[in-house]
Motif scaffolding. Structure first.
Motif, PDB file in Angstrom:
ATOM      1  N   THR A 130      -1.762   3.762 -11.509  1.00  0.00           N
ATOM      2  CA  THR A 130      -0.377   3.875 -10.643  1.00  0.00           C
ATOM      3  C   THR A 130       0.749   3.685 -11.390  1.00  0.00           C
ATOM      4  O   THR A 130       0.783   3.051 -12.359  1.00  0.00           O
ATOM      5  N   ASP A 182       3.467  12.109   4.449  1.00  0.00           N
ATOM      6  CA  ASP A 182       3.716  10.906   5.167  1.00  0.00           C
ATOM      7  C   ASP A 182       3.131  10.979   6.740  1.00  0.00           C
ATOM      8  O   ASP A 182       2.582   9.855   7.009  1.00  0.00           O
ATOM      9  N   ALA A 191      -0.373  10.376   5.567  1.00  0.00           N
ATOM     10  CA  ALA A 191      -0.535   8.932   5.321  1.00  0.00           C
ATOM     11  C   ALA A 191      -0.449   7.903   6.528  1.00  0.00           C
ATOM     12  O   ALA A 191      -1.559   6.933   6.982  1.00  0.00           O
ATOM     13  N   SER A 192       0.090   8.175   7.713  1.00  0.00           N
ATOM     14  CA  SER A 192       0.404   7.600   8.935  1.00  0.00           C
ATOM     15  C   SER A 192      -0.973   7.563   9.674  1.00  0.00           C
ATOM     16  O   SER A 192      -1.656   6.861  10.041  1.00  0.00           O
ATOM     17  N   ARG A 237      -3.549   7.544   2.075  1.00  0.00           N
ATOM     18  CA  ARG A 237      -3.403   6.341   2.870  1.00  0.00           C
ATOM     19  C   ARG A 237      -2.898   5.166   1.792  1.00  0.00           C
ATOM     20  O   ARG A 237      -1.930   4.419   2.255  1.00  0.00           O
ATOM     21  N   ASP A 238      -3.071   5.203   0.727  1.00  0.00           N
ATOM     22  CA  ASP A 238      -2.919   4.088  -0.332  1.00  0.00           C
ATOM     23  C   ASP A 238      -1.855   4.416  -1.422  1.00  0.00           C
ATOM     24  O   ASP A 238      -1.323   3.516  -1.927  1.00  0.00           O
ATOM     25  N   ARG A 248       1.307   7.037  -2.743  1.00  0.00           N
ATOM     26  CA  ARG A 248       2.082   8.336  -2.850  1.00  0.00           C
ATOM     27  C   ARG A 248       2.361   9.079  -3.983  1.00  0.00           C
ATOM     28  O   ARG A 248       1.967   8.527  -5.010  1.00  0.00           O
ATOM     29  N   ASP A 269       1.903   6.494  -7.126  1.00  0.00           N
ATOM     30  CA  ASP A 269       2.515   4.819  -6.577  1.00  0.00           C
ATOM     31  C   ASP A 269       1.952   4.537  -5.558  1.00  0.00           C
ATOM     32  O   ASP A 269       1.613   5.065  -4.690  1.00  0.00           O
ATOM     33  N   ARG A 270       1.530   3.231  -5.473  1.00  0.00           N
ATOM     34  CA  ARG A 270       0.977   2.302  -4.313  1.00  0.00           C
ATOM     35  C   ARG A 270       1.982   2.557  -3.223  1.00  0.00           C
ATOM     36  O   ARG A 270       3.092   2.323  -3.469  1.00  0.00           O
ATOM     37  N   ARG A 271       1.282   2.653  -2.202  1.00  0.00           N
ATOM     38  CA  ARG A 271       2.511   2.692  -0.849  1.00  0.00           C
ATOM     39  C   ARG A 271       2.764   1.274  -0.410  1.00  0.00           C
ATOM     40  O   ARG A 271       1.921   0.600  -0.625  1.00  0.00           O
TER      41      ARG A 271
END
Length: 449
Positions: free
Chosen positions: A133, A288, A291-292, A416-417, A419, A447-449
């Motif tokens: 990450t 997004d 991810a949601s 989910r985790d 970006r 990158d970590r969400r």
């Protein structure tokens, strides 16, 4: 906004240019007119090739009369060092026998049974990403690792970090870049009697992979005889008799089949997952939404797949724009008339998802990325008639259902985790190796969400 297209499409391509571009970039060698033609002819001194884009012609070859249009031996020769006499390259009675033994292992109920292995592989993939990450990552490698993990867990009940599984994976990375999607003999004017030459590193890697697979197969054979083999795909295939003869696969035949399961189930899935991650980075609004939706992934439950609708549509759109196997070649056995054109026996019939999925006379916005298209009338019609990422008809990929679970699951679990964003100056250009890959890898930032 549209995904990057292949390099500029020329209006015409000579045989000499085809030969020059074949190994490095066959996709850019395709002239622009092929994306709007129903049928096109390509002549050489020894044989003729025909690209078939009209849905009716594709249906004739793949669904209505598949026995009249077997796979071309020219294509099979290119993969023979690795695949031997596997179901991917055989025809006729041999192929039908192989499918009678293989198909029961991929029946619908097996998806639920193998889901825990896919879930474990997706969790492992997300865990590996924790170490990268905040930096730029080449995702084809990440996707290949995850897809290989799925194959070994579902086929042999071992994770990718098993010593033999890791050795196969490492050796296959060498093989993948040394072997184009087709042997050059498939499209160049070489007579069938002329011997095909292979690079030394290609032959060496193929032999090493087959040796390792033989070890796994031998170990499983012993476990089956002792009655303590796990109930996975390898056991199912090795113990399933041909319903017509009662015979099972020999050890050598099983090595052939495992080689194609690894090639088809790992290489194609890795290609699709890598491009799906790239498209997610290119279109952050879709990322997004995935991810949601992926917040439902909190426990291993096959029922969760019915809730990953957005991820499924994004993955389906990825397979349209970047079909892992961009071209399939068949050969007609008898004189044919296609679109009022006489086609001689022995001609090469090219069925190209790469062209068909971007055909300007079939699709609305053919070069655009639009996962919502699958709910439109045009999208539904094209899915029936002009969408063949897994081929179609009798030779449809037996693992198609597996791929449509594995791909959306891993894509959702990663997003989910994390970006993902595109890396400036690293726009991938699709080229054909064993599957559609990027010329210099697909680079993204995690990158970590």
């Amino acid at each position: 906004m549209m995904p990057p297209k292949p390099p500029a499409r020329p209006d015409k391509v000579s045989l000499w240019r085809y030969a020059r571009l074949f190994r490095s970039d066959i996709l850019s060698a395709q002239p622009a007119r092929l994306y709007r033609a129903w049928m096109a002819e390509f002549r050489t001194p020894f044989f003729r090739s025909y690209l078939l884009n009209q849905p009716e012609l594709v249906k004739t070859v793949l669904k209505d009369r598949p026995d009249a249009f077997p796979k071309s031996d020219r294509v099979g020769e290119g993969l023979r060092p690795l695949l031997g006499n596997s179901v991917f390259v055989t025809n006729g009675a041999t192929w039908k026998r192989q499918r009678r033994i293989i198909d029961p292992a991929f029946e619908g109920g097996r998806l639920r049974e193998t889901f825990p292995a896919m879930w474990a592989a997706s969790e492992a993939a997300a865990a590996r990403l924790e170490t990268v990450t905040g930096g730029n990552v080449e995702v084809e490698g990440i996707a290949s690792h995850a897809a290989a993990d799925v194959i070994f867990r579902t086929l042999f009940s071992i994770p990718i970090d098993h010593d033999i599984a890791q050795a196969v994976f490492d050796e296959f990375r060498v093989y993948q870049r040394s072997q184009p999607i087709l042997n050059i003999a498939a499209l160049l004017p070489l007579p069938n009697w002329m011997p095909r030459l292979f690079r030394r590193d290609t032959k060496r890697s193929a032999a090493r992979i087959r040796s390792l697979i033989a070890q796994l197969t031998a170990q499983r054979s012993i476990a089956i005889s002792q009655g303590d083999a796990p109930d996975d795909l390898a056991t199912k295939i090795m113990t399933t008799p041909d319903p017509e003869t009662g015979d099972t696969f020999s050890t050598e035949e099983m090595v052939d089949q495992v080689a194609i399961f690894f090639l088809a189930g790992h290489e194609t899935s890795a290609s699709a997952l890598a491009w799906a991650l790239y498209l997610a980075a290119l279109y952050p609004n879709w990322q997004d939404r995935i991810a949601s939706e992926a917040k439902v992934l909190d426990e291993c439950d096959f029922g969760v797949m019915s809730k990953l609708r957005i991820s499924r549509d994004v993955f389906r759109e990825t397979l349209r724009l970047y079909p892992p196997v961009p071209m399939m070649v068949r050969e007609n056995q008898c004189p044919e008339t296609l679109r009022d054109r006489a086609v001689r026996p022995g001609s090469q019939l090219v069925l190209s998802p790469w062209h068909l999925h971007r055909h300007s006379r079939l699709w609305d916005d053919p070069d655009g990325f639009n996962p919502d298209r699958w709910a439109t009338e045009n999208g539904k019609a094209c899915m029936r008639d002009a969408y063949i990422p897994f081929s179609a008809g009798a030779r449809v990929c037996p693992g198609a259902g597996f791929a449509m679970i594995e791909g959306p699951l891993i894509l959702s679990r990663i997003l989910r985790d994390f970006r993902v964003t595109c890396v400036t100056g690293k726009t991938p250009v699709p080229v054909a190796h064993l599957t559609v890959r990027s010329d210099a890898g697909i680079w993204l930032r995690f990158d970590r969400r």
